[in-house]
Design a protein around this motif. Sequence first.
Motif, mmCIF file in Angstrom:
data_model
loop_
_atom_site.group_PDB
_atom_site.id
_atom_site.type_symbol
_atom_site.label_atom_id
_atom_site.label_comp_id
_atom_site.label_asym_id
_atom_site.label_seq_id
_atom_site.Cartn_x
_atom_site.Cartn_y
_atom_site.Cartn_z
ATOM 1 N N HIS A 63 -3.102 5.994 -7.816
ATOM 2 C CA HIS A 63 -2.736 6.293 -6.428
ATOM 3 C C HIS A 63 -1.276 6.686 -6.303
ATOM 4 O O HIS A 63 -0.902 7.408 -5.386
ATOM 5 N N ALA A 64 -0.439 6.202 -7.221
ATOM 6 C CA ALA A 64 0.971 6.587 -7.240
ATOM 7 C C ALA A 64 1.457 6.527 -8.676
ATOM 8 O O ALA A 64 0.928 5.772 -9.492
ATOM 9 N N VAL B 171 8.531 9.576 -7.067
ATOM 10 C CA VAL B 171 7.239 8.943 -6.806
ATOM 11 C C VAL B 171 6.277 10.026 -6.342
ATOM 12 O O VAL B 171 6.587 10.782 -5.418
ATOM 13 N N ILE C 206 2.524 10.453 -4.816
ATOM 14 C CA ILE C 206 1.421 9.718 -4.198
ATOM 15 C C ILE C 206 0.260 10.684 -3.989
ATOM 16 O O ILE C 206 0.432 11.756 -3.408
ATOM 17 N N THR C 207 -0.900 10.283 -4.495
ATOM 18 C CA THR C 207 -2.095 11.111 -4.356
ATOM 19 C C THR C 207 -2.516 11.217 -2.897
ATOM 20 O O THR C 207 -2.049 10.463 -2.042
ATOM 21 N N GLN D 134 -4.027 10.440 0.276
ATOM 22 C CA GLN D 134 -4.506 9.188 0.860
ATOM 23 C C GLN D 134 -5.343 9.502 2.092
ATOM 24 O O GLN D 134 -4.954 10.324 2.930
ATOM 25 N N VAL E 141 0.559 4.658 2.855
ATOM 26 C CA VAL E 141 1.667 5.342 2.184
ATOM 27 C C VAL E 141 2.874 4.416 2.107
ATOM 28 O O VAL E 141 3.528 4.330 1.059
ATOM 29 N N LEU F 289 2.306 1.995 -0.767
ATOM 30 C CA LEU F 289 2.439 2.629 -2.081
ATOM 31 C C LEU F 289 3.899 2.956 -2.399
ATOM 32 O O LEU F 289 4.359 2.759 -3.526
ATOM 33 N N LEU F 290 4.629 3.451 -1.409
ATOM 34 C CA LEU F 290 6.046 3.742 -1.627
ATOM 35 C C LEU F 290 6.802 2.472 -2.005
ATOM 36 O O LEU F 290 7.602 2.478 -2.944
ATOM 37 N N SER G 181 -0.594 13.534 1.107
ATOM 38 C CA SER G 181 -0.042 13.358 -0.230
ATOM 39 C C SER G 181 1.449 13.638 -0.134
ATOM 40 O O SER G 181 1.878 14.444 0.692
#
Length: 119
Positions: free
Chosen positions: A15-16, A23, A25-26, A28, A48, A51-52, A112
């Motif tokens: 996912h990340a 970074v 991120i796929t 989401q 997001v 994930l960040l 993304s």
Amino acid sequence: MSIQRFQALPGRLSHALVHNGIVYITGQVPRDVTRDVAGQTAEVLARVDELLAEAGSDKSHILFAQIWLKHVVKDFDAMNSVWKEWIPHDALPARATVEANLANEGILVEISLQAAVKA
């Protein structure tokens, strides 16, 4: 150069990931596809944020965001109102928003992005 992967789905994707201080991120998507585009956008942006943080960044470090909407003309303003509330106005990233036929009929938005890792 090392690559850190976060929340990997075996055989499919991470996912990340972090590489060279960036970074990635796929795309989401919301889990609750019964919500309208504003509700789905808020849910995706909360994901997001998670994930960040896990990857050592935050929304003030976003470099580029790609947003896909199922109905760009109909839903752009509602999505954008949620985005405007979420994104720091002194750290606006480059961004593209396009219309797309998304993977599930109920998905109205997918996001993304790439962000710098916090120093």
